[in-house]
Design a protein around this motif. Structure first.
Motif, PDB file in Angstrom:
ATOM      1  N   VAL A   1      -5.850   1.378   6.314  1.00 41.92           N
ATOM      2  CA  VAL A   1      -6.994   0.529   6.676  1.00 41.92           C
ATOM      3  C   VAL A   1      -7.955   0.427   5.498  1.00 41.92           C
ATOM      4  CG1 VAL A   1      -9.048   0.401   8.121  1.00 41.92           C
ATOM      5  CG2 VAL A   1      -6.845   0.953   9.148  1.00 41.92           C
ATOM      6  N   ARG A   2      -8.259   1.573   4.876  1.00 38.21           N
ATOM      7  CA  ARG A   2      -9.228   1.557   3.772  1.00 38.21           C
ATOM      8  C   ARG A   2      -8.701   0.776   2.592  1.00 38.21           C
ATOM      9  NH1 ARG A   2     -10.921   7.777   4.754  1.00 38.21           N
ATOM     10  NH2 ARG A   2     -12.597   7.355   6.247  1.00 38.21           N
TER      11      ARG A   2
ATOM     12  N   HIS B   1      -6.340   8.023  13.833  1.00 37.94           N
ATOM     13  CA  HIS B   1      -7.313   7.262  13.045  1.00 37.94           C
ATOM     14  C   HIS B   1      -8.733   7.765  13.341  1.00 37.94           C
ATOM     15  CE1 HIS B   1      -8.851   3.229  11.457  1.00 37.94           C
ATOM     16  NE2 HIS B   1      -9.904   3.701  12.103  1.00 37.94           N
TER      17      HIS B   1
ATOM     18  N   SER C   1     -15.250  -0.600  14.868  1.00 39.08           N
ATOM     19  CA  SER C   1     -14.394  -1.227  13.831  1.00 39.08           C
ATOM     20  C   SER C   1     -12.926  -1.229  14.238  1.00 39.08           C
ATOM     21  CB  SER C   1     -14.572  -0.579  12.459  1.00 39.08           C
ATOM     22  OG  SER C   1     -15.186   0.656  12.554  1.00 39.08           O
TER      23      SER C   1
ATOM     24  N   HIS D   1      -9.036  -3.376   2.753  1.00 39.84           N
ATOM     25  CA  HIS D   1     -10.295  -4.120   2.812  1.00 39.84           C
ATOM     26  C   HIS D   1     -10.429  -4.831   4.148  1.00 39.84           C
ATOM     27  CE1 HIS D   1     -10.702  -3.273  -1.403  1.00 39.84           C
ATOM     28  NE2 HIS D   1      -9.491  -3.764  -1.583  1.00 39.84           N
TER      29      HIS D   1
ATOM     30  N   LEU E   1      -5.484   5.604   8.622  1.00 41.87           N
ATOM     31  CA  LEU E   1      -6.831   5.307   8.128  1.00 41.87           C
ATOM     32  C   LEU E   1      -6.818   4.969   6.638  1.00 41.87           C
ATOM     33  CD1 LEU E   1      -9.821   5.234   8.995  1.00 41.87           C
ATOM     34  CD2 LEU E   1     -10.005   7.604   8.250  1.00 41.87           C
ATOM     35  N   ASP E   2      -5.926   5.643   5.856  1.00 44.13           N
ATOM     36  CA  ASP E   2      -5.791   5.317   4.428  1.00 44.13           C
ATOM     37  C   ASP E   2      -5.392   3.863   4.225  1.00 44.13           C
ATOM     38  OD1 ASP E   2      -6.339   7.825   3.534  1.00 44.13           O
ATOM     39  OD2 ASP E   2      -4.236   8.468   3.477  1.00 44.13           O
TER      40      ASP E   2
ATOM     41  N   GLU F   1      -9.625  -3.099  12.890  1.00 45.48           N
ATOM     42  CA  GLU F   1      -8.790  -2.039  12.330  1.00 45.48           C
ATOM     43  C   GLU F   1      -7.685  -1.612  13.288  1.00 45.48           C
ATOM     44  OE1 GLU F   1     -11.493   1.027  11.179  1.00 45.48           O
ATOM     45  OE2 GLU F   1     -12.446  -0.205   9.617  1.00 45.48           O
TER      46      GLU F   1
ATOM     47  N   ALA G   1     -11.231   9.696  10.833  1.00 46.92           N
ATOM     48  CA  ALA G   1     -12.505   9.079  10.459  1.00 46.92           C
ATOM     49  C   ALA G   1     -13.678  10.028  10.705  1.00 46.92           C
ATOM     50  CB  ALA G   1     -12.700   7.779  11.232  1.00 46.92           C
TER      51      ALA G   1
ATOM     52  N   HIS H   1       1.061   7.271   3.332  1.00 44.34           N
ATOM     53  CA  HIS H   1      -0.341   7.138   3.738  1.00 44.34           C
ATOM     54  C   HIS H   1      -0.418   7.388   5.224  1.00 44.34           C
ATOM     55  CE1 HIS H   1      -0.761   5.087  -0.055  1.00 44.34           C
ATOM     56  NE2 HIS H   1      -2.039   4.769   0.168  1.00 44.34           N
TER      57      HIS H   1
ATOM     58  N   THR I   1       0.841  -1.207   0.000  1.00 45.40           N
ATOM     59  CA  THR I   1       0.000   0.000   0.000  1.00 45.40           C
ATOM     60  C   THR I   1       0.872   1.252   0.000  1.00 45.40           C
ATOM     61  OG1 THR I   1      -1.648  -1.201   1.279  1.00 45.40           O
ATOM     62  CG2 THR I   1      -1.836   1.188   1.242  1.00 45.40           C
TER      63      THR I   1
END
Lengths: 111, 226
Positions: free
Chosen positions: A36-37, B39, B60, A40, A33-34, A48, B43, A30, A24
């Motif tokens: 994690v997205r 994070h 999550s 998948h 959170l990027d 997460e 979010a 990154h 990634t």
């Protein structure tokens, strides 16, 4: 005892997830959170939050490094980038992965 | 982002995470908690998130205990070719090698002159030499310390038995006062005493050497456990 699908996933992630994180980061820095997205969550990543201990280890191992960047909203955030060692580790994984995946597929199909 | 309720939700989550990570080193704990905090911020970015939205983000992320368990798993999980590799544990370095095997081996070695424990002694010495807890010189010194006192005792006994004292009496029959006893061979008393003192000194030195080696082995084994 028959292992559950969840346990099998946990074991499979153990060897592969860190390289997916590195892959990634090959597309550029990154933040958490990027990543994690991109991963998948659910298949490659369990919860997460478990990404962050992994990122901590990758940084300690010298495979990723962090830089702080100003955020448009709120305090600065750390961005994770791939180091040279990280790039090398990723190449080594890729070289091993294709034959591995093919061998597993062949074994499963051949029965 | 957020009102008082959602801020409290997030603070509680981060606080629980800090507590779950209490055993981890400070820098690692700060890094993980910081990553999770960013994070959450990202979010919920710029939105006045409802309690439900915050709850979804937190759910999550997973249970703080689960994140802490992952941190525990990451420990001692080296990556090949990494900058800070931690090698697999060297062989025969578990706690029982210095604290059980070596004392038993030393005991067998010191008791060797009784000729009973030869096989356990050889097994113990093999483990001692194959363990990575001691340096080669320490292994040589340890082996000497465990076997030489007994070897000396064996040689000493052979010398004493090999030169038995022979005594004969001579004199006039019927006159006890004329009987004289003459002895040949054997070792003089002073030599016997010296012999015994020497043995005990060597044995004592051997015991001291072994105590030092057992202590060193135990300390090194404990360091590997960390």
């Amino acid at each position: 005892m028959v292992p559950s699908e969840g346990q099998i996933l946990t074991n499979l992630r153990r060897g592969a997830l860190e390289y997916c994180v590195l892959a990634t980061l090959r597309r550029g820095p990154h933040y958490g959170l990027d990543i994690v997205r991109a991963l998948h969550a659910g298949v490659l990543l369990g919860s997460e939050g478990t990404l962050y201990p992994l990122l901590s280890r990758l940084r300690k191992s010298g495979l990723v490094s962090t830089v702080w960047e100003e955020s448009p909203s709120g305090p600065p955030r750390r961005y994770y980038t791939l180091t040279q060692d990280g790039t090398r580790a990723l190449s080594a994984f890729e070289a091993a992965w294709s034959p591995f995946r093919q061998a597993v597929d062949t074994a499963l199909a051949g029965g | 982002m957020g009102n008082d309720t959602t801020t409290a939700q997030i603070d509680r989550f981060l606080h629980d995470l800090e507590r779950a990570l209490a055993d981890r080193p400070e820098t690692e704990r700060a890094e993980i908690v910081g990553g999770v905090r960013e994070h959450i911020d990202a979010a919920l970015r710029g939105r006045n998130a409802s309690a439900d939205e915050v709850e979804t983000v937190l759910r999550s992320l997973g249970d703080p205990l689960e994140i802490a368990a992952a941190a525990e798993t990451e420990r001692g999980h080296p990556m090949p070719g990494s900058a800070a590799p931690s090698s697999p544990r060297p062989r025969l370095t578990a706690w029982w090698v210095p604290s059980i095997v070596l004392p038993l081996t030393a005991f067998c070695g010191f008791g060797l002159f009784l000729v009973i424990p030869v096989v356990p002694l050889l097994i113990g010495l093999t483990i001692f030499w194959n363990s990575s807890l001691w340096k080669p010189l320490e292994k040589v010194v340890g082996t000497v310390a465990m076997t030489v006192p007994s070897a000396l005792l064996i040689i000493g006994s052979l010398v004493a038995f090999g030169a038995p004292e022979v005594c004969s009496q001579s004199g006039m029959v019927g006159d006890p006062s004329s009987v004289t006893e003459t002895c040949t061979g054997g070792i003089p008393d002073w030599l016997g005493t010296l012999n015994l003192a020497g043995m005990l000194t060597v044995l004592g030195a051997g015991v001291v050497v072994m105590i030092v080696l057992i202590a060193r082995g135990t300390r090194r084994s404990n360091e590997l456990d960390r």
